[in-house]
Write an enzyme that holds these catalytic residues in place. Structure first.
Site, PDB file in Angstrom:
ATOM      1  N   GLY A  72       0.935  -0.890   0.085  1.00  0.00           N
ATOM      2  CA  GLY A  72       0.441   0.390  -0.218  1.00  0.00           C
ATOM      3  C   GLY A  72       0.765   0.922   0.259  1.00  0.00           C
ATOM      4  O   GLY A  72       0.888   2.204   1.176  1.00  0.00           O
TER       5      GLY A  72
ATOM      6  N   TYR B 281      -0.629   7.196   4.219  1.00  0.00           N
ATOM      7  CA  TYR B 281       0.530   6.945   5.061  1.00  0.00           C
ATOM      8  C   TYR B 281       1.808   5.275   4.800  1.00  0.00           C
ATOM      9  O   TYR B 281       2.532   6.035   4.884  1.00  0.00           O
ATOM     10  CB  TYR B 281      -0.325   6.336   6.490  1.00  0.00           C
ATOM     11  CG  TYR B 281      -0.923   7.365   7.345  1.00  0.00           C
ATOM     12  CD1 TYR B 281       0.177   7.697   8.397  1.00  0.00           C
ATOM     13  CD2 TYR B 281      -1.487   7.210   7.446  1.00  0.00           C
ATOM     14  CE1 TYR B 281      -0.138   8.864   8.741  1.00  0.00           C
ATOM     15  CE2 TYR B 281      -2.761   7.846   8.116  1.00  0.00           C
ATOM     16  CZ  TYR B 281      -1.439   9.047   9.677  1.00  0.00           C
ATOM     17  OH  TYR B 281      -1.925   9.219  10.132  1.00  0.00           O
TER      18      TYR B 281
ATOM     19  N   TYR C 120     -16.359   4.403  14.005  1.00  0.00           N
ATOM     20  CA  TYR C 120     -15.530   4.212  13.809  1.00  0.00           C
ATOM     21  C   TYR C 120     -14.403   3.264  14.885  1.00  0.00           C
ATOM     22  O   TYR C 120     -15.193   2.014  14.351  1.00  0.00           O
ATOM     23  CB  TYR C 120     -14.575   4.722  13.720  1.00  0.00           C
ATOM     24  CG  TYR C 120     -12.535   4.654  13.292  1.00  0.00           C
ATOM     25  CD1 TYR C 120     -12.488   4.714  11.567  1.00  0.00           C
ATOM     26  CD2 TYR C 120     -12.083   4.070  13.639  1.00  0.00           C
ATOM     27  CE1 TYR C 120     -12.051   4.739  10.907  1.00  0.00           C
ATOM     28  CE2 TYR C 120     -10.926   2.984  13.212  1.00  0.00           C
ATOM     29  CZ  TYR C 120     -11.096   3.587  11.434  1.00  0.00           C
ATOM     30  OH  TYR C 120      -9.581   3.314  11.006  1.00  0.00           O
TER      31      TYR C 120
HETATM   32  P1  NAI Z   1      -5.404   5.522   0.657  1.00  0.00           P
HETATM   33  O1  NAI Z   1      -5.598   5.173   0.224  1.00  0.00           O
HETATM   34  O2  NAI Z   1      -3.874   6.772   1.201  1.00  0.00           O
HETATM   35  O3  NAI Z   1      -3.323   4.353   0.347  1.00  0.00           O
HETATM   36  C1  NAI Z   1      -4.089   2.914   0.156  1.00  0.00           C
HETATM   37  C2  NAI Z   1      -3.240   2.188  -0.452  1.00  0.00           C
HETATM   38  O4  NAI Z   1      -3.421   1.045  -0.213  1.00  0.00           O
HETATM   39  C3  NAI Z   1      -3.118   2.653  -1.802  1.00  0.00           C
HETATM   40  O5  NAI Z   1      -1.753   2.678  -2.089  1.00  0.00           O
HETATM   41  C4  NAI Z   1      -3.188   1.554  -2.281  1.00  0.00           C
HETATM   42  O6  NAI Z   1      -2.642   1.920  -3.727  1.00  0.00           O
HETATM   43  C5  NAI Z   1      -3.022   0.414  -2.116  1.00  0.00           C
HETATM   44  N1  NAI Z   1      -4.368  -0.487  -2.276  1.00  0.00           N
HETATM   45  C6  NAI Z   1      -5.431  -0.404  -1.865  1.00  0.00           C
HETATM   46  N2  NAI Z   1      -5.725  -1.618  -2.023  1.00  0.00           N
HETATM   47  C7  NAI Z   1      -4.764  -2.739  -3.164  1.00  0.00           C
HETATM   48  C8  NAI Z   1      -4.987  -3.909  -3.048  1.00  0.00           C
HETATM   49  N3  NAI Z   1      -5.692  -4.572  -3.946  1.00  0.00           N
HETATM   50  N4  NAI Z   1      -4.109  -4.255  -3.329  1.00  0.00           N
HETATM   51  C9  NAI Z   1      -2.876  -3.243  -3.702  1.00  0.00           C
HETATM   52  N5  NAI Z   1      -2.634  -2.059  -2.696  1.00  0.00           N
HETATM   53  C10 NAI Z   1      -3.680  -1.920  -2.481  1.00  0.00           C
HETATM   54  O7  NAI Z   1      -5.102   4.933   2.792  1.00  0.00           O
HETATM   55  P2  NAI Z   1      -4.749   5.265   4.074  1.00  0.00           P
HETATM   56  O8  NAI Z   1      -4.855   6.568   4.540  1.00  0.00           O
HETATM   57  O9  NAI Z   1      -2.706   5.801   4.127  1.00  0.00           O
HETATM   58  O10 NAI Z   1      -4.949   4.399   4.755  1.00  0.00           O
HETATM   59  C11 NAI Z   1      -3.147   3.323   4.993  1.00  0.00           C
HETATM   60  C12 NAI Z   1      -3.326   2.211   6.417  1.00  0.00           C
HETATM   61  O11 NAI Z   1      -4.212   3.388   7.383  1.00  0.00           O
HETATM   62  C13 NAI Z   1      -5.415   1.361   6.566  1.00  0.00           C
HETATM   63  O12 NAI Z   1      -5.303   0.605   7.202  1.00  0.00           O
HETATM   64  C14 NAI Z   1      -5.800   3.191   6.963  1.00  0.00           C
HETATM   65  O13 NAI Z   1      -7.132   2.401   7.838  1.00  0.00           O
HETATM   66  C15 NAI Z   1      -4.933   3.039   8.800  1.00  0.00           C
HETATM   67  N6  NAI Z   1      -5.085   4.771   8.869  1.00  0.00           N
HETATM   68  C16 NAI Z   1      -5.723   6.090   8.816  1.00  0.00           C
HETATM   69  C17 NAI Z   1      -5.453   6.842   9.358  1.00  0.00           C
HETATM   70  C18 NAI Z   1      -6.740   8.164   8.168  1.00  0.00           C
HETATM   71  O14 NAI Z   1      -6.616   8.479   8.510  1.00  0.00           O
HETATM   72  N7  NAI Z   1      -6.362   8.299   6.783  1.00  0.00           N
HETATM   73  C19 NAI Z   1      -5.403   6.988  10.433  1.00  0.00           C
HETATM   74  C20 NAI Z   1      -4.771   6.340  11.148  1.00  0.00           C
HETATM   75  C21 NAI Z   1      -4.934   5.094  10.894  1.00  0.00           C
END
Ligand code: NAI
Length: 402
Positions: A53, A58, A239
């Site tokens: 990801g 993040y 959440y």
């Molecule tokens: P984001 O949407 O910016 O990034 C998601 C990533 O996952 C991207 O690189 C995307 O290409 C990849 N991805 C999605 N489906 C995929 C698949 N099937 N195969 C390969 N890659 C795939 O998300 P974000 O917000 O950075 O979230 C990342 C983690 O951080 C999650 O677990 C989220 O719950 C956690 N998180 C996010 C917060 C927020 O406020 N955004 C706060 C705390 C934790």
């Protein structure tokens, strides 16, 4: 072509390659700065990292920090689309193209696998790349935020953002009109809850680690970190106590199980509880965008606001890569410490009830929310000339076109 933002509710269907490149460059500059403050610790710093990801939010920040603060070689896994016809590529595609180009020019190894991280094929392809190029990895970041997961037998599980404790009615921000509305979040069925856990829980993370161990592609004493969120009581129904919170609970238990299972191997699995930030994933959660607008306002006033790169750099330097990692009583790295500070939360609780459409701009950082939103797709970045006619087709050096 001239690329403009096309916003539909909480997503933008276009992205700007030059803007995304500027974003990546800004994050790289921040990560490089952190080198100066590295203290001498006896713990080895990561040298060969796998980021699952890795293209946005993040995960991208993790890749940048690992490469530019610690000079690590990075292999990223993402699920992004390249440009085709009149359609631009996704922001994650452009971010990765920029990152790989910068990294290669700076003498850093960077390769990316584009495809479904849940699948056996992508795990195999990634492991083959690790073994061929790096031998083994010593750091695995799990930062997937996915709407669905397809199993090897073709079964598809879709995650839902619902409650588990009855309908939750709350103030929410209508992102299409910047108005305050009443959102009603329904209760998930048992099936929906189970599906959300399948997608966003820890099963796939465990499968990655198991596959890496089975193929001798992970170092003894390697560290793996998965990202989580807990948040304040205000958002508990949607959440922490909602479907996503149950999935995160499963992720947390997986960390313990992985650490126990691989004790002899010395692998340690951590959960990092991060701050709520505008990303493509968080914009989709009901109620959370309004909470983020308020959180930004208060944290900016207190001088404690951070974006993804600041959070992740702090995770590595101040919490994780220490002789003794700083964890809470559950063993979690807490990067939501500033967010959950009572000075911040008391203020949010005081203001929450007062917010209306009319005073939204005064009481919250609505502008900051949208700034981050557009920036995520490479728009509204001061140094970028958006009138310039540019080529939307950008290649990622290590990813072949489909
Ligand atoms: P984001 O949407 O910016 O990034 C998601 C990533 O996952 C991207 O690189 C995307 O290409 C990849 N991805 C999605 N489906 C995929 C698949 N099937 N195969 C390969 N890659 C795939 O998300 P974000 O917000 O950075 O979230 C990342 C983690 O951080 C999650 O677990 C989220 O719950 C956690 N998180 C996010 C917060 C927020 O406020 N955004 C706060 C705390 C934790």
């Amino acid at each position: 072509m001239i690329i403009e933002p096309k916003v539909r509710g909480f997503i933008c269907t276009t992205a700007h390659p030059v803007g995304c490149k500027a974003n990546v460059a800004n994050q790289i500059a921040y990560a490089k700065e952190q080198r100066k403050s590295l203290t001498s610790q006896s713990v080895p710093t990561p040298k060969k990292a796998l980021i699952i990801g890795s293209s946005t939010g993040y995960g991208l920040a993790s890749r940048i920090a690992l490469a530019y603060t610690y000079s690590a070689s990075t292999i990223g896994v993402m699920y992004e689309k390249e440009a085709s016809g009149a359609r631009t590529a996704t922001a994650g595609w452009y971010n990765t193209a920029a990152f790989e180009t910068f990294a290669t020019n700076d003498g850093l190894y960077a390769q990316t696998i584009n495809g479904d991280a849940f699948s056996k094929e992508i795990k195999e392809e990634t492991i083959a790349r690790i073994k061929h190029d790096l031998g083994k990895v010593d750091m695995v970041i799990y930062s997937l935020a996915a709407p669905r997961r397809t199993m090897s037998d073709g079964t598809v599980y879709s995650s839902v953002l619902k409650t588990t404790t009855g309908t939750f009615v709350s103030k929410s921000l209508d992102l299409r009109h910047n108005t305050i509305v009443e959102a009603s979040v329904p209760t998930a069925t048992e099936e929906e809850l189970a599906a959300t856990i399948k997608v966003m829980g820890g099963e796939d993370w465990a499968e990655w680690i198991e596959a890496l161990v089975a193929n001798d592609a992970i170092e003894k004493n390697a560290i793996t970190v998965a990202y989580s969120y807990i948040g304040p009581e205000l958002t508990y129904p949607v959440y922490k106590e909602g479907t996503i919170g149950h999935a995160k609970e499963h992720l947390h238990k997986t960390a313990d199980l992985l650490t126990q299972k691989y004790t002899d191997y010395g692998i340690h699995a951590y959960i990092s509880v991060n701050k709520a930030l505008v990303t493509q994933a968080s914009a989709a959660i009901p109620v959370v965008p309004l909470y983020i607008c308020l959180l930004y306002k208060i944290q900016k006033e207190l001088g404690t606001h951070e974006g993804c790169i600041e959070q992740i750099c702090r995770m590595f330097t101040d919490k994780l890569l220490l002789d003794t990692p700083k964890v809470d009583t559950n063993g979690y790295l807490r990067l939501d410490d500033y967010e959950l500070d009572s000075k911040v939360q008391d203020k949010i609780n005081e203001i929450w009830g007062e917010i209306t459409t009319e005073n939204l701009e005064n009481f919250t950082d609505l502008q900051g929310y949208w700034e981050d939103f557009y920036t995520m797709f490479g728009f509204r970045i001061p140094e970028v000339n958006y009138d310039e006619d540019i080529d939307a087709c950008v290649t990622i050096p290590s990813v072949s076109s489909i």
